[in-house]
Scaffold this active site. Structure first.
Site: not given
Length: 274
Positions: A37, A39, A217
């Site tokens: 991922d 961000d 996240d």
């Protein structure tokens, strides 16, 4: 329609960095395929998407790692946006949560028939949220992101209500969420998890000699964690970047993007030495 997938708790799950030796022992002689991922995983979460700048040292680690094993970036951002931010040619990029995928000799787009509905929904959201200070409506090709990080606390709920009201008018769109974000996407059975599994098949990485790793996240990354877990014990690894620990289907953890960068560096060194 709203996605609701309550994940299992990973409170107390091991750190992939602190216990790297145990992590490497689990990997054994298999080659990893690394899915990242952007961000909140490679960069800290910031108030506006354009401010999430990848550190040059992390970019160098990813470039080095990509020379040792397959690496893909799987992001909610538009494909061109995340590819520009990462800035490494010849990586595999999956934008819009996997609805738009590009790599060497590879191009896949899912949900083009829903672009018209997204256009109409975008116009409605811009009208409804025009007077809400701090609300940011970000149109992506295959999704609409509504950011609430800069909205005052007592207006955040009303932003969510507006998104759900707009979505209710479109049976072909669904609402997903994350950290200070609501999203409208095509209501099709496709997400980061499906994209990762598809890439494993397409790239010939679905066999027992490869161990896919996914670092993420946020809530949308749980789709990938669950997809890898469903392959069976020892056939896929989820690493949730989180502090403090949060409910997750991932089996391992890292505290923040700094630890994620350190873990990737350690993995690259280990692969180069092996």
């Amino acid at each position: 329609m709203t996605d609701q997938h309550p994940p299992a708790s990973t409170e107390g799950k091991p750190s992939a960095l602190v216990r790297f030796d145990a992590f490497a022992a689990m990997l054994g002689d298999r080659r990893p395929a690394v899915f990242l991922d952007y961000d909140g995983t490679l960069t800290p979460i910031v108030e506006r998407p354009e401010l999430a700048i990848l550190d040059e040292s992390v970019r160098a680690v990813i470039r080095r790692l990509a020379g040792l094993c397959p690496v893909a970036v799987v992001s909610g951002r538009d494909l061109e946006d995340v590819a520009r931010h990462v800035g490494i040619d010849d990586l595999i990029y999956a934008g819009s949560h996997g609805f738009d995928i590009r790599g060497p000799g590879l191009r896949t787009q899912i949900g083009e028939e829903y672009l018209g509905d997204l256009d109409v929904a975008e116009a409605d959201l811009l009208r409804r949220l025009h007077g809400v200070e701090g609300a940011l409506v970000e149109r992506k090709r295959f999704a609409i992101a509504i950011h609430t990080r800069r909205v005052v606390p007592d207006r955040k709920a009303s932003v969510g209500d507006a998104v759900r009201d707009v979505a209710a008018a479109f049976t072909d769109l669904r609402v997903t969420g994350g950290k200070e974000i609501h999203e409208l996407r095509p209501n099709v059975p496709w997400d980061k998890g499906k994209a990762v599994l598809s890439l494993l098949d397409t790239l010939g990485l679905a066999g027992p000699e490869t161990l896919p790793l996914y670092l993420g996240d946020d809530e949308t990354d749980e789709d990938a964690f669950r997809a890898l877990a469903a392959r069976g014990e020892g056939r896929g690894v989820g690493i949730r970047v989180m502090d403090p620990p949060a409910p997750s289907a991932a089996g391992w953890s890292l505290k923040d993007p700094a630890e994620a960068g350190a873990f990737l560096d350690r993995l690259a060194v280990w692969l180069a030495e092996g």
